[in-house]
Design a protein around this motif. Structure first.
Motif, mmCIF file in Angstrom:
data_model
loop_
_atom_site.group_PDB
_atom_site.id
_atom_site.type_symbol
_atom_site.label_atom_id
_atom_site.label_comp_id
_atom_site.label_asym_id
_atom_site.label_seq_id
_atom_site.Cartn_x
_atom_site.Cartn_y
_atom_site.Cartn_z
ATOM 1 N N GLN A 22 0.827 -1.211 0.000
ATOM 2 C CA GLN A 22 0.000 0.000 0.000
ATOM 3 C C GLN A 22 0.861 1.261 0.000
ATOM 4 O OE1 GLN A 22 -3.795 0.394 2.233
ATOM 5 N NE2 GLN A 22 -2.613 1.743 3.541
ATOM 6 N N GLU A 23 1.889 1.293 0.838
ATOM 7 C CA GLU A 23 2.769 2.469 0.901
ATOM 8 C C GLU A 23 3.399 2.744 -0.460
ATOM 9 O OE1 GLU A 23 5.650 2.176 4.088
ATOM 10 O OE2 GLU A 23 4.094 1.427 5.438
ATOM 11 N N ALA A 24 3.881 1.688 -1.106
ATOM 12 C CA ALA A 24 4.520 1.841 -2.413
ATOM 13 C C ALA A 24 3.503 2.285 -3.464
ATOM 14 C CB ALA A 24 5.172 0.535 -2.838
ATOM 15 N N ALA A 25 2.321 1.681 -3.456
ATOM 16 C CA ALA A 25 1.293 1.994 -4.459
ATOM 17 C C ALA A 25 0.848 3.454 -4.366
ATOM 18 C CB ALA A 25 0.094 1.061 -4.303
ATOM 19 N N PHE A 26 0.611 3.948 -3.154
ATOM 20 C CA PHE A 26 0.138 5.322 -2.993
ATOM 21 C C PHE A 26 1.243 6.351 -3.194
ATOM 22 C CE2 PHE A 26 -3.620 3.286 -1.318
ATOM 23 C CZ PHE A 26 -4.631 4.114 -1.795
ATOM 24 N N ALA A 27 2.491 5.920 -3.209
ATOM 25 C CA ALA A 27 3.610 6.841 -3.434
ATOM 26 C C ALA A 27 3.917 7.015 -4.922
ATOM 27 C CB ALA A 27 4.849 6.347 -2.708
ATOM 28 N N LEU A 28 3.381 6.123 -5.763
ATOM 29 C CA LEU A 28 3.715 6.156 -7.190
ATOM 30 C C LEU A 28 2.880 7.150 -7.975
ATOM 31 C CD1 LEU A 28 4.114 2.337 -7.859
ATOM 32 C CD2 LEU A 28 5.891 4.047 -8.148
ATOM 33 N N THR A 29 3.503 7.742 -8.977
ATOM 34 C CA THR A 29 2.812 8.610 -9.924
ATOM 35 C C THR A 29 2.176 7.721 -10.988
ATOM 36 O OG1 THR A 29 4.469 10.318 -9.560
ATOM 37 C CG2 THR A 29 3.164 10.504 -11.573
ATOM 38 N N PRO A 30 0.932 8.001 -11.382
ATOM 39 C CA PRO A 30 0.296 7.190 -12.429
ATOM 40 C C PRO A 30 1.099 7.196 -13.729
ATOM 41 C CG PRO A 30 -1.328 8.562 -11.336
ATOM 42 C CD PRO A 30 0.022 8.998 -10.844
ATOM 43 N N SER A 31 1.092 6.047 -14.408
ATOM 44 C CA SER A 31 1.813 5.900 -15.674
ATOM 45 C C SER A 31 1.094 4.859 -16.525
ATOM 46 C CB SER A 31 3.266 5.484 -15.390
ATOM 47 O OG SER A 31 3.305 4.270 -14.667
ATOM 48 N N THR A 32 1.634 4.583 -17.705
ATOM 49 C CA THR A 32 1.024 3.614 -18.607
ATOM 50 C C THR A 32 1.875 2.353 -18.680
ATOM 51 O OG1 THR A 32 2.211 4.477 -20.526
ATOM 52 C CG2 THR A 32 0.060 5.462 -20.042
ATOM 53 N N VAL A 33 1.270 1.250 -19.145
ATOM 54 C CA VAL A 33 2.014 -0.017 -19.223
ATOM 55 C C VAL A 33 3.176 0.080 -20.204
ATOM 56 C CG1 VAL A 33 0.149 -1.534 -18.473
ATOM 57 C CG2 VAL A 33 0.354 -0.972 -20.894
ATOM 58 N N ASP A 34 3.060 0.941 -21.218
ATOM 59 C CA ASP A 34 4.136 1.096 -22.201
ATOM 60 C C ASP A 34 5.324 1.883 -21.655
ATOM 61 O OD1 ASP A 34 2.733 -0.339 -24.129
ATOM 62 O OD2 ASP A 34 1.692 1.452 -24.831
ATOM 63 N N LYS A 35 5.042 2.834 -20.761
ATOM 64 C CA LYS A 35 6.110 3.618 -20.136
ATOM 65 C C LYS A 35 5.848 3.672 -18.633
ATOM 66 C CE LYS A 35 7.304 6.307 -24.129
ATOM 67 N NZ LYS A 35 7.460 7.531 -24.805
ATOM 68 N N PRO A 36 5.985 2.515 -17.975
ATOM 69 C CA PRO A 36 5.608 2.466 -16.557
ATOM 70 C C PRO A 36 6.598 3.144 -15.622
ATOM 71 C CG PRO A 36 6.523 0.369 -17.230
ATOM 72 C CD PRO A 36 6.455 1.229 -18.468
ATOM 73 N N ILE A 37 6.038 3.748 -14.586
ATOM 74 C CA ILE A 37 6.842 4.225 -13.455
ATOM 75 C C ILE A 37 6.602 3.168 -12.388
ATOM 76 C CG2 ILE A 37 7.110 6.023 -11.703
ATOM 77 C CD1 ILE A 37 5.940 7.995 -13.809
ATOM 78 N N VAL A 38 7.631 2.409 -12.056
ATOM 79 C CA VAL A 38 7.452 1.277 -11.146
ATOM 80 C C VAL A 38 8.167 1.481 -9.822
ATOM 81 C CG1 VAL A 38 7.136 -0.384 -13.029
ATOM 82 C CG2 VAL A 38 9.420 0.004 -12.113
ATOM 83 N N SER A 39 7.708 0.711 -8.854
ATOM 84 C CA SER A 39 8.351 0.717 -7.542
ATOM 85 C C SER A 39 9.614 -0.131 -7.606
ATOM 86 C CB SER A 39 7.397 0.087 -6.521
ATOM 87 O OG SER A 39 7.230 -1.298 -6.808
ATOM 88 N N PRO A 40 10.516 0.082 -6.668
ATOM 89 C CA PRO A 40 11.580 -0.916 -6.512
ATOM 90 C C PRO A 40 10.903 -2.187 -5.986
ATOM 91 C CG PRO A 40 11.738 0.829 -4.845
ATOM 92 C CD PRO A 40 10.628 1.198 -5.758
ATOM 93 N N LEU A 41 11.624 -3.280 -5.824
ATOM 94 C CA LEU A 41 11.005 -4.511 -5.314
ATOM 95 C C LEU A 41 10.436 -4.253 -3.915
ATOM 96 C CD1 LEU A 41 13.554 -7.286 -6.367
ATOM 97 C CD2 LEU A 41 11.500 -6.511 -7.555
ATOM 98 N N VAL A 42 9.187 -4.696 -3.723
ATOM 99 C CA VAL A 42 8.524 -4.533 -2.431
ATOM 100 C C VAL A 42 8.301 -5.922 -1.850
ATOM 101 C CG1 VAL A 42 6.422 -3.721 -1.272
ATOM 102 C CG2 VAL A 42 7.363 -2.418 -3.196
ATOM 103 N N GLY A 90 5.560 -12.435 -1.225
ATOM 104 C CA GLY A 90 6.754 -12.528 -2.060
ATOM 105 C C GLY A 90 7.243 -11.132 -2.414
ATOM 106 N N TYR A 91 7.814 -11.002 -3.620
ATOM 107 C CA TYR A 91 8.364 -9.724 -4.079
ATOM 108 C C TYR A 91 7.447 -9.140 -5.155
ATOM 109 C CZ TYR A 91 12.524 -11.204 -1.618
ATOM 110 O OH TYR A 91 13.391 -11.610 -0.639
ATOM 111 N N HIS A 92 7.079 -7.881 -4.978
ATOM 112 C CA HIS A 92 6.185 -7.209 -5.915
ATOM 113 C C HIS A 92 6.921 -6.113 -6.668
ATOM 114 C CE1 HIS A 92 2.539 -8.675 -3.673
ATOM 115 N NE2 HIS A 92 3.373 -8.592 -2.650
ATOM 116 N N ILE A 93 6.550 -5.952 -7.935
ATOM 117 C CA ILE A 93 6.899 -4.757 -8.706
ATOM 118 C C ILE A 93 5.548 -4.109 -8.956
ATOM 119 C CG2 ILE A 93 7.899 -3.829 -10.827
ATOM 120 C CD1 ILE A 93 9.387 -6.614 -11.047
ATOM 121 N N ILE A 94 5.404 -2.866 -8.570
ATOM 122 C CA ILE A 94 4.096 -2.205 -8.595
ATOM 123 C C ILE A 94 4.113 -1.023 -9.548
ATOM 124 C CG2 ILE A 94 2.352 -1.064 -7.161
ATOM 125 C CD1 ILE A 94 3.812 -2.438 -4.737
#
Length: 138
Positions: free
Chosen positions: A103-123, A128-132
């Motif tokens: 949740q912390e990682a998801a709410f900290a991210l700026t919206p982006s598109t699947v073609d040019k994603p802004i992703v979290s570091p591994l959470v 397990g390990y998430h890329i968000i």
């Protein structure tokens, strides 16, 4: 009495104007995709995608593919080990419905598109390990 009433109306009008300007600023920030921190804090839900891997090495490999420019949804289909195989989409999630670090990682991210994603570091979570990545905020 008339002046006092007018003064009260002006105050209310300016309060309304202030709120309207604030809302407009948030909308503009969201449209820009650059959003100020105020716009990010205001969200109560996010349209989120993720890639979940049990092993750190597999998650790292998936993250590398995204950083090389591959579409998030394609990498999710190939690497994600959860039921969100449809490009990693979890849909709209409200605050409080996700595990803490996710949740912390998801709410900290700026919206982006699947073609040019802004992703979290591994959470790391108990799953397990998430890329968000976040597609929208509301």
């Amino acid at each position: 009495m008339g002046k006092k009433g007018a003064g009260g109306d002006n105050k209310k009008a300016s309060e309304r104007k202030g709120k309207g300007a604030e809302d407009a600023g948030e909308s503009t920030a969201k449209c820009d995709g650059k959003g100020g921190k105020g716009a990010l804090k205001a969200a109560t839900a996010v349209n989120v995608r993720h890639i979940l891997c049990e092993k750190h090495s597999k998650a790292t490999e998936a993250l590398q593919k995204i950083q090389e420019g591959q579409a998030f949804n394609k990498v999710a289909q190939e690497y994600s080990e959860d039921k969100a195989k449809a490009g990693g989409s979890l849909g709209w999630m409200v605050r409080g419905s996700m595990v803490g670090p996710f949740q912390e990682a998801a709410f900290a991210l700026t919206p982006s598109t699947v073609d040019k994603p802004i992703v979290s570091p591994l959470v790391k979570t108990n799953f397990g390990y998430h890329i968000i990545m976040v597609e929208g905020r509301g």
